[in-house]
Enzyme design. Structure first.
Site, PDB file in Angstrom:
ATOM      1  N   CYS A  48      49.789  43.134  48.891  1.00  0.00           N
ATOM      2  CA  CYS A  48      49.717  44.237  50.176  1.00  0.00           C
ATOM      3  C   CYS A  48      48.197  45.116  50.136  1.00  0.00           C
ATOM      4  CB  CYS A  48      50.674  45.710  49.188  1.00  0.00           C
ATOM      5  SG  CYS A  48      50.586  47.224  50.187  1.00  0.00           S
ATOM      6  N   CYS A  53      49.731  44.335  53.777  1.00  0.00           N
ATOM      7  CA  CYS A  53      49.939  45.528  54.531  1.00  0.00           C
ATOM      8  C   CYS A  53      48.396  46.239  54.737  1.00  0.00           C
ATOM      9  CB  CYS A  53      50.496  46.483  53.602  1.00  0.00           C
ATOM     10  SG  CYS A  53      52.087  45.933  52.669  1.00  0.00           S
ATOM     11  N   LYS A  56      45.785  44.380  56.992  1.00  0.00           N
ATOM     12  CA  LYS A  56      46.496  44.239  58.533  1.00  0.00           C
ATOM     13  C   LYS A  56      46.496  45.395  59.149  1.00  0.00           C
ATOM     14  CE  LYS A  56      50.492  45.400  58.503  1.00  0.00           C
ATOM     15  NZ  LYS A  56      51.598  44.858  58.121  1.00  0.00           N
ATOM     16  N   TYR A 182      57.636  38.952  61.388  1.00  0.00           N
ATOM     17  CA  TYR A 182      56.963  40.052  61.045  1.00  0.00           C
ATOM     18  C   TYR A 182      55.467  39.498  61.419  1.00  0.00           C
ATOM     19  CZ  TYR A 182      60.192  43.288  58.316  1.00  0.00           C
ATOM     20  OH  TYR A 182      61.140  43.698  58.047  1.00  0.00           O
ATOM     21  N   GLU A 186      52.697  40.674  64.326  1.00  0.00           N
ATOM     22  CA  GLU A 186      51.483  41.775  64.075  1.00  0.00           C
ATOM     23  C   GLU A 186      50.115  41.113  64.325  1.00  0.00           C
ATOM     24  OE1 GLU A 186      52.353  43.087  59.735  1.00  0.00           O
ATOM     25  OE2 GLU A 186      54.039  44.255  60.339  1.00  0.00           O
ATOM     26  N   HIS A 443      59.196  69.774  71.481  1.00  0.00           N
ATOM     27  CA  HIS A 443      58.855  69.119  72.923  1.00  0.00           C
ATOM     28  C   HIS A 443      57.560  69.685  73.303  1.00  0.00           C
ATOM     29  CE1 HIS A 443      59.878  68.323  76.992  1.00  0.00           C
ATOM     30  NE2 HIS A 443      59.292  69.595  77.312  1.00  0.00           N
ATOM     31  N   GLU A 448      61.527  63.646  69.788  1.00  0.00           N
ATOM     32  CA  GLU A 448      62.911  64.578  70.335  1.00  0.00           C
ATOM     33  C   GLU A 448      64.012  63.966  70.917  1.00  0.00           C
ATOM     34  OE1 GLU A 448      62.487  67.557  73.465  1.00  0.00           O
ATOM     35  OE2 GLU A 448      60.547  66.262  74.210  1.00  0.00           O
TER      36      GLU A 448
HETATM   37  P1  NDP Z   1      59.422  35.923  58.429  1.00  0.00           P
HETATM   38  O1  NDP Z   1      60.539  35.370  57.685  1.00  0.00           O
HETATM   39  O2  NDP Z   1      59.527  37.393  59.085  1.00  0.00           O
HETATM   40  O3  NDP Z   1      59.163  35.303  59.685  1.00  0.00           O
HETATM   41  C1  NDP Z   1      59.022  33.558  59.483  1.00  0.00           C
HETATM   42  C2  NDP Z   1      59.145  33.093  60.922  1.00  0.00           C
HETATM   43  O4  NDP Z   1      58.672  31.433  60.762  1.00  0.00           O
HETATM   44  C3  NDP Z   1      60.757  33.063  61.646  1.00  0.00           C
HETATM   45  O5  NDP Z   1      60.413  33.343  62.571  1.00  0.00           O
HETATM   46  C4  NDP Z   1      61.036  31.669  61.149  1.00  0.00           C
HETATM   47  O6  NDP Z   1      62.075  31.242  62.111  1.00  0.00           O
HETATM   48  C5  NDP Z   1      59.888  30.818  61.239  1.00  0.00           C
HETATM   49  N1  NDP Z   1      59.773  29.541  60.283  1.00  0.00           N
HETATM   50  C6  NDP Z   1      60.244  29.625  59.119  1.00  0.00           C
HETATM   51  N2  NDP Z   1      60.169  28.314  58.592  1.00  0.00           N
HETATM   52  C7  NDP Z   1      59.855  27.465  59.715  1.00  0.00           C
HETATM   53  C8  NDP Z   1      59.614  26.135  59.709  1.00  0.00           C
HETATM   54  N3  NDP Z   1      59.917  25.219  58.788  1.00  0.00           N
HETATM   55  N4  NDP Z   1      59.272  25.590  61.100  1.00  0.00           N
HETATM   56  C9  NDP Z   1      59.147  26.669  61.820  1.00  0.00           C
HETATM   57  N5  NDP Z   1      59.264  27.892  61.887  1.00  0.00           N
HETATM   58  C10 NDP Z   1      59.633  28.288  60.744  1.00  0.00           C
HETATM   59  O7  NDP Z   1      58.115  35.774  57.607  1.00  0.00           O
HETATM   60  P2  NDP Z   1      56.594  36.268  57.688  1.00  0.00           P
HETATM   61  O8  NDP Z   1      55.804  35.216  57.272  1.00  0.00           O
HETATM   62  O9  NDP Z   1      56.252  36.886  59.014  1.00  0.00           O
HETATM   63  O10 NDP Z   1      56.674  37.722  56.693  1.00  0.00           O
HETATM   64  C11 NDP Z   1      57.274  37.345  55.563  1.00  0.00           C
HETATM   65  C12 NDP Z   1      57.743  38.512  54.560  1.00  0.00           C
HETATM   66  O11 NDP Z   1      56.727  39.446  54.600  1.00  0.00           O
HETATM   67  C13 NDP Z   1      58.702  39.171  55.825  1.00  0.00           C
HETATM   68  O12 NDP Z   1      59.880  38.700  55.855  1.00  0.00           O
HETATM   69  C14 NDP Z   1      58.560  40.618  55.292  1.00  0.00           C
HETATM   70  O13 NDP Z   1      59.508  40.770  54.221  1.00  0.00           O
HETATM   71  C15 NDP Z   1      57.312  40.728  54.791  1.00  0.00           C
HETATM   72  N6  NDP Z   1      56.183  41.169  55.568  1.00  0.00           N
HETATM   73  C16 NDP Z   1      56.531  42.669  55.884  1.00  0.00           C
HETATM   74  C17 NDP Z   1      55.731  43.351  56.912  1.00  0.00           C
HETATM   75  C18 NDP Z   1      55.851  44.851  57.263  1.00  0.00           C
HETATM   76  O14 NDP Z   1      56.603  45.358  56.131  1.00  0.00           O
HETATM   77  N7  NDP Z   1      55.348  45.393  58.162  1.00  0.00           N
HETATM   78  C19 NDP Z   1      54.323  42.671  57.350  1.00  0.00           C
HETATM   79  C20 NDP Z   1      54.582  41.283  56.920  1.00  0.00           C
HETATM   80  C21 NDP Z   1      55.186  40.825  56.158  1.00  0.00           C
HETATM   81  P3  NDP Z   1      63.408  31.439  61.972  1.00  0.00           P
HETATM   82  O15 NDP Z   1      63.759  32.926  62.618  1.00  0.00           O
HETATM   83  O16 NDP Z   1      64.379  30.649  62.852  1.00  0.00           O
HETATM   84  O17 NDP Z   1      63.853  31.562  60.565  1.00  0.00           O
END
Ligand code: NDP
Length: 454
Positions: A48, A53, A56, A182, A186, A443, A448
């Site tokens: 984080c 977090c 970012k 996510y 971002e 407002h 709101e």
């Molecule tokens: P996510 O799980 O959000 O997204 C991963 C993406 O990669 C999905 O679109 C997934 O597709 C795709 N994917 C996974 N495996 C493969 C593969 N083998 N080949 C191709 N595409 C693939 O992970 P992130 O890395 O973005 O973030 C990790 C975690 O960190 C989040 O889930 C969240 O919990 C946390 N996070 C939170 C944030 C916040 O609170 N603002 C900011 C950043 C991270 P599919 O949908 O098909 O599975």
């Protein structure tokens, strides 16, 4: 708990990993009287503070300023010249991370926690080895987090990860981002707002799988509106480097290239090399440590909190789990960590804030108890009247018919993460739609709309 062991290498608790969850647990356990050591292989602060977090969000703020400058013209401002210096932003961000690292260090030191640098290996149920030294301990807490997952495809070394994206020496004029979650969204916002041409490649059909369908659809529309290209139902098969221009071969047989290709395909628990097999701890298929509602693993003196358990991978959850663990184990409480109605935000541009059930989840959950009612609104924020922007805010509210309780809110708009934090208090307290309706609006605000939805 008031007794501290006298042997220098004997601890009540050894914590592996000084991120958000581990630091909270170590400090609270020490405050309950435990003799605590925390082991960290890189730098105190964890994902984080150092790689997630915080950096970012600083880059999100930096990049959003581009829109504010544009909006300002509609309000009578003019600028002779405007330019952005990426390396200055990265330098300023790193100064802030150093400051936070020191804050974390001093919090640990003032709680009397021993900080040991090095990579920890669990040798036995009560023994942890670091740099050839053995430390014996009553209890172990594993809070080592997760790391970027890069799929095993040809040329994978040519990808950058989100860790690298936060440290790029030069700003890329164009970038491909693989994944639709996510991190992808971002960074798409950060790079696009600062002037990079962004292309998202996603294997599924709608971004942000698992979110409410209206969120997925509306954010795709908004990103395309901001000139971000989105290629769906497509995989990257290989990545090659042609004179520092990176080329991705796609599953639709096309080739696309950019100055950088960021892999944002998820994160995996950081359990490799920890010696977990030595002690036979139970793990899931992604290497995540399996825990019960008290964060206890299959071994009764070993616990795990945060992303290493791969459940809800959010900083406030890891902190809450660390606090609960320390209060339960060293403060004689017996209260499981409450993970219901955890709100979350995606700091895309525009941002997303959500809490509670999605429409699909709610329809399924309440199908035998009266069903749900859906309220939805789309509108342009007032600020855009003079600045001429064309971002639409979306707010969707899901209400249980049976008792009128609000069971989910899903929203897109720059201020929505701030607004949803407060809406989450209402949902957590069991607020009804009639309570929202009875609340006077402020407002003119975007918030709101939440109390005027018909
Ligand atoms: P996510 O799980 O959000 O997204 C991963 C993406 O990669 C999905 O679109 C997934 O597709 C795709 N994917 C996974 N495996 C493969 C593969 N083998 N080949 C191709 N595409 C693939 O992970 P992130 O890395 O973005 O973030 C990790 C975690 O960190 C989040 O889930 C969240 O919990 C946390 N996070 C939170 C944030 C916040 O609170 N603002 C900011 C950043 C991270 P599919 O949908 O098909 O599975």
């Amino acid at each position: 708990m008031n007794t501290k062991s006298t042997n220098k290498n004997n601890y009540d608790l050894v914590v592996l990993g000084a991120g958000s969850g581990g630091v909270r647990a170590a400090r609270v356990a020490a405050n309950h009287g435990a003799k605590v050591a925390i082991i960290e292989s890189v730098k105190v602060g964890g994902t984080c503070v150092l790689r997630g977090c915080v950096p970012k969000k600083l880059l999100v703020y930096g990049s959003q300023t581009a829109h504010e400058i544009k909006d300002a013209e509609g309000y009578g401002w003019s600028f002779d010249s405007v330019k952005h210096d990426w390396s200055k932003l990265i330098e300023a961000k790193n100064i802030e991370l150093d400051r936070l690292n020191k804050v974390y260090l001093s919090l640990l030191e003032s709680a009397g926690v021993d900080i040991i640098y090095g990579f920890a290996e669990i040798k036995g149920k009560n023994t942890v080895e670091v740099n050839g030294n053995n430390y014996s301990t009553e209890k172990i807490l594993i809070s080592v987090g997760a790391k970027p997952y890069i799929p095993n495809i040809k040329g994978r070394k040519n990808f950058i990860s989100s860790d690298d994206a936060l440290e790029l020496n030069s700003f890329p004029k164009n970038i491909i981002i693989y994944g639709g979650g996510y991190i992808s969204l971002e960074f798409a916002g950060i790079f696009s707002s600062l002037g990079s041409k962004v292309t998202i490649v996603y294997r599924g059909s709608d971004l942000l799988r698992g979110f409410d369908e209206d969120i997925s659809k509306h954010i795709s529309h908004e990103l395309k509106n901001k000139n971000i290209s989105i290629i769906t139902q497509t995989q990257i098969l290989s990545v090659s480097n042609n004179n520092n221009k990176f080329e991705a071969l796609l599953s639709n047989k096309k080739k696309i290239s950019a100055e950088q290709i960021l892999c944002a395909t998820g994160r995996i628990p950081n359990t490799e090399g920890l010696g977990l097999k030595n002690i036979g701890i139970l793990m899931g298929s992604k290497g995540e440590i399996l825990v019960n509602e008290f964060n206890c693993t299959s071994l009764q003196n070993i616990y795990a909190v945060g992303d290493v358990t791969n459940r809800i991978n959010l900083t406030p959850v890891a902190i809450a789990e660390g606090q609960c663990f320390a209060d339960n184990v060293f403060g004689n409480l017996n209260i499981p960590c409450d993970l219901k109605d955890v709100p979350s935000a995606v700091f895309s541009q525009p941002a997303i804030g959500v809490v509670g059930y999605t429409e699909d989840e709610a329809v399924n959950k309440f199908k035998n108890s009266g069903g749900v009612k859906i309220y939805k609104t789309f509108f342009k924020p007032m600020k855009q009247t003079l600045s001429g922007g064309d971002t639409n805010i979306m707010i969707k509210m899901i209400v249980s018919n049976n008792d009128d309780k609000v069971v989910g809110i899903h929203s897109i708009g720059d201020d929505m993460p701030e607004i949803i934090q407060m809406a989450a208090v209402a949902i957590k307290s069991g607020a009804k739609k009639s309570d929202f309706d009875a609340t006077m609006g402020i407002h003119p605000t975007s918030a709101e709309e939440m109390v005027t939805m018909k």
